[in-house]
Enzyme design. Structure first.
Site, mmCIF file in Angstrom:
data_model
loop_
_atom_site.group_PDB
_atom_site.id
_atom_site.type_symbol
_atom_site.label_atom_id
_atom_site.label_comp_id
_atom_site.label_asym_id
_atom_site.label_seq_id
_atom_site.Cartn_x
_atom_site.Cartn_y
_atom_site.Cartn_z
ATOM 1 N N LYS A 67 6.676 1.947 -7.103
ATOM 2 C CA LYS A 67 5.394 1.988 -6.379
ATOM 3 C C LYS A 67 5.465 2.728 -5.050
ATOM 4 C CE LYS A 67 3.760 -2.130 -8.594
ATOM 5 N NZ LYS A 67 3.085 -3.395 -8.569
ATOM 6 N N THR A 155 16.596 -9.347 2.421
ATOM 7 C CA THR A 155 16.983 -8.433 3.497
ATOM 8 C C THR A 155 15.948 -8.597 4.612
ATOM 9 O OG1 THR A 155 17.690 -6.920 1.756
ATOM 10 C CG2 THR A 155 17.585 -6.021 3.989
#
Ligand SMILES: NC(=O)c1ccc[n+]([C@@H]2O[C@H](COP(=O)([O-])OP(=O)(O)OC[C@H]3O[C@@H](n4cnc5c(N)ncnc54)[C@H](OP(=O)(O)O)[C@@H]3O)[C@@H](O)[C@H]2O)c1
Length: 278
Positions: A67, A155
């Protein structure tokens, strides 16, 4: 005359239910389309997209993990795709240019509000993940004016950066999964790819308020790992992403064909007996 050609591109893409959904929309609205699956090359996504449109394709849906790459490739972007930084719907315009849109956010919100009756007012939200899917839903979620939105990611920096993009648009912050601590939320949305391997993101057992809802963007024939997590933690509702998938598909269909399909019948059909996954 050949039907107008559409497809979903992803890697993996075998599990995608989009072809069945668009076929159902086409038969309901009387639109003559063909909709397939394209396994995108991880090294040469751009080449695959060029090929598809070079051979007369009219539109693509884009799924994991392309995407954000699709966003970079577009000649034009809708406002909501520009804000999202991710594209899930590509249209070839009459002048040959490619226009990117993002219908994930509106799909998620429509499923929560219209199909399930979630009330965003005063709700505290936790969005887990900071990839393409997450980026696409932040702005539409904020438009519902919840009390707060925390984005948490494995993360941490990616969640912080994503939240910073929307700073000033409401009570929003980003952090690592381990920083959730003892905070509790009325709605927890799993926008990670952990479920593709049957895993659940590492979040505290205590982070759902009593009666709070869990929502897994992933979907599968059996309850997903995160739906099971929600059930095990006594969620008021533990939903999977089938409704979002169908609602975002309906918005894509509308962009391409100018006709808005009715989603209820398809949701019921998929809820009862998922279309064959091949
Ligand atoms: N229902 C729908 O209509 C719909 C629409 C869009 C997406 N989705 C689903 O949403 C999911 C995410 O898609 P995406 O396009 O955002 O993928 P993506 O861009 O590849 O992002 C993946 C995200 O998942 C996190 N992640 C991966 N494995 C993890 C693990 N084991 N534990 C914790 N976090 C993990 C990543 O964290 P790091 O940053 O630390 O790597 C990243 O935030 C997919 O399952 C997709 O099928 C569903």
């Amino acid at each position: 005359m050949m039907s107008d050609r559409y497809a979903v591109i992803g890697n993996p893409v075998r599990h995608s239910l989009s072809p069945g959904i668009h076929a159902a929309f086409a038969s309901e609205t009387g639109e003559d389309i063909e909709y397939g699956r394209l396994l995108g090359d991880l090294e040469d996504f751009n080449g695959d997209v060029r090929d598809f449109f070079g051979h007369g394709g009219c539109g693509l849906n884009v799924t994991v993990p392309f995407k954000e790459r699709a966003w970079e490739l577009m000649d034009e972007l809708s406002e909501r795709a520009r804000i999202a930084g991710a594209v899930n719907t590509i249209t070839r315009l009459d002048n040959g240019k490619l226009r990117g849109d993002n219908t994930d956010g509106i799909g998620l919100v429509r499923d929560l509000v219209q199909n399930h009756g979630f009330d965003f007012s005063n709700a505290s939200l936790l969005l887990i993940g900071a990839g393409g899917a997450s980026r696409g839903v932040v702005s539409p979620l904020l438009e519902q004016q919840p009390a707060s939105l925390m984005i948490a990611n494995r993360t941490a920096e990616k969640a912080v950066m994503l939240a910073d993009l929307f700073g000033g648009r409401g009570e929003i912050c980003g952090c690592g999964l381990h920083e959730i601590g003892s905070q509790q939320f009325d709605l927890i949305i799993n926008a990670t790819a952990a479920g593709l391997k049957g895993d659940v993101p590492a979040i505290p057992d205590t982070c759902l308020t009593s009666g709070g809802w869990s929502y897994d963007m992933m979907y599968s024939r059996e309850p997903t790992a995160f739906v099971r997590w929600g059930e095990a933690h006594h969620a008021g509702k533990a939903l999977d992403g089938v409704g979002m998938l169908i609602e975002q598909a309906a918005e894509s269909f509308f962009i391409w064909r100018g006709v808005r399909p009715h989603t209820a019948a398809v949701i019921q059909q998929l809820g009862r007996a998922p279309l064959t996954i091949t």
